[in-house]
Design an enzyme around this catalytic site. Sequence first.
Site, short mmCIF file in Angstrom:
data_model
loop_
_atom_site.label_atom_id
_atom_site.label_comp_id
_atom_site.label_asym_id
_atom_site.label_seq_id
_atom_site.Cartn_x
_atom_site.Cartn_y
_atom_site.Cartn_z
N ASN A 1 -9.07 -0.36 4.10
CA ASN A 1 -9.09 -0.83 2.70
C ASN A 1 -8.02 -1.89 2.43
OD1 ASN A 1 -6.95 1.00 2.87
ND2 ASN A 1 -7.24 1.78 0.82
N ASP B 1 0.87 -1.17 0.00
CA ASP B 1 0.00 0.00 0.00
C ASP B 1 0.91 1.23 0.00
OD1 ASP B 1 -2.31 1.70 0.54
OD2 ASP B 1 -1.56 1.79 2.60
N LEU B 2 0.39 2.37 -0.40
CA LEU B 2 1.20 3.59 -0.43
C LEU B 2 1.05 4.42 0.85
CD1 LEU B 2 0.87 4.71 -4.18
CD2 LEU B 2 2.83 3.64 -3.05
N ASP B 3 -0.05 5.16 0.97
CA ASP B 3 -0.20 6.11 2.07
C ASP B 3 -0.23 5.41 3.43
OD1 ASP B 3 -0.75 8.78 0.59
OD2 ASP B 3 -2.04 7.31 -0.40
N LYS C 1 -8.83 -4.90 -2.68
CA LYS C 1 -7.43 -5.10 -3.08
C LYS C 1 -7.08 -6.57 -3.25
CE LYS C 1 -5.44 -0.86 -1.13
NZ LYS C 1 -4.39 -0.33 -0.24
N THR D 1 -3.08 0.10 -4.10
CA THR D 1 -3.45 1.36 -3.46
C THR D 1 -4.88 1.76 -3.77
OG1 THR D 1 -2.84 3.72 -3.32
CG2 THR D 1 -2.51 2.64 -5.44
N GLY D 2 -5.41 2.64 -2.95
CA GLY D 2 -6.69 3.26 -3.24
C GLY D 2 -6.56 4.42 -4.20
#
Length: 272
Positions: free
Chosen positions: A222, A10-12, A196, A44-45
């Site tokens: 998420n 995931d990123l953030d 995801k 990622t979202g």
Amino acid sequence: MPSKHLIAVDLDGTLLTDDKTISTRSKQAIEKAKADGHIVAISTGRPVRASLAYYRELGLTSPMVNFNGAFVHHPDNPSFGSYHSPLDLKTAKTVIETCEAFRVSNIMVEVMDDFYLRYKDELFVEAFTAGQNPIDYGNLLNILQDAPTSVLIHPQDNQADSLRDLLKKAHAEVIEQRVWGAPWNIIEVIRAGVNKAVGLQRISDYYGIPRERIIAFGDEDNDLEMLEFAGQGVAMGNAIPELKSVANHVTLTNEEDGIAEYLEEALNLSVK
């Protein structure tokens, strides 16, 4: 040569530090994992436009999961295919009508990598659009003509819970809801059954990597399905309690190089 793993990040709040950069140690760990034959994929979202710079920075050559699984694709290899799972247009407009009744602060509708905004808001644009301008502002019920990939809702203070409850009661069978953390506290609405893990399974099938050799990192709600799907679901130290409860492991925070810390030990990486 160690067995090939698929590493989903995931990123953030996970790969990215709080100032939205990738630390030197994390980058080195990912580079070493790639050199050892492992596959690293972003999940990622975020939309593509807000993810691609990190994809390039890491030198990735893998497919990518965007919009929490509503769009799965390979930025450089069309032979992978492109998997788009948008909301039904009628459902999306009903959700927008509900938001209008609540007089929410703003609504952003994503259609692949184009987007529309209910109200012009420079701070909102700066935070969510990666420098791209919206196609249009205004009455989304009139503007929206195509089935959207996602609807992002910025509720007024203290109305998020009641709005989410209403959306759940009205649309539980056809939508999924996700909540983004502070400072924006965004409600994201996507098509039911999309998450995801669905995207990650497409990528693992593509490479022939079994679930027991999938490592997934996340911090928010998420990421729940993705961590449950992975053989090694790893929650960041800054993750929400619900995610830590389903994770196989908890690593350090995104500010403490949690991804690098875990990968160096789990994959026996020799990072200088």
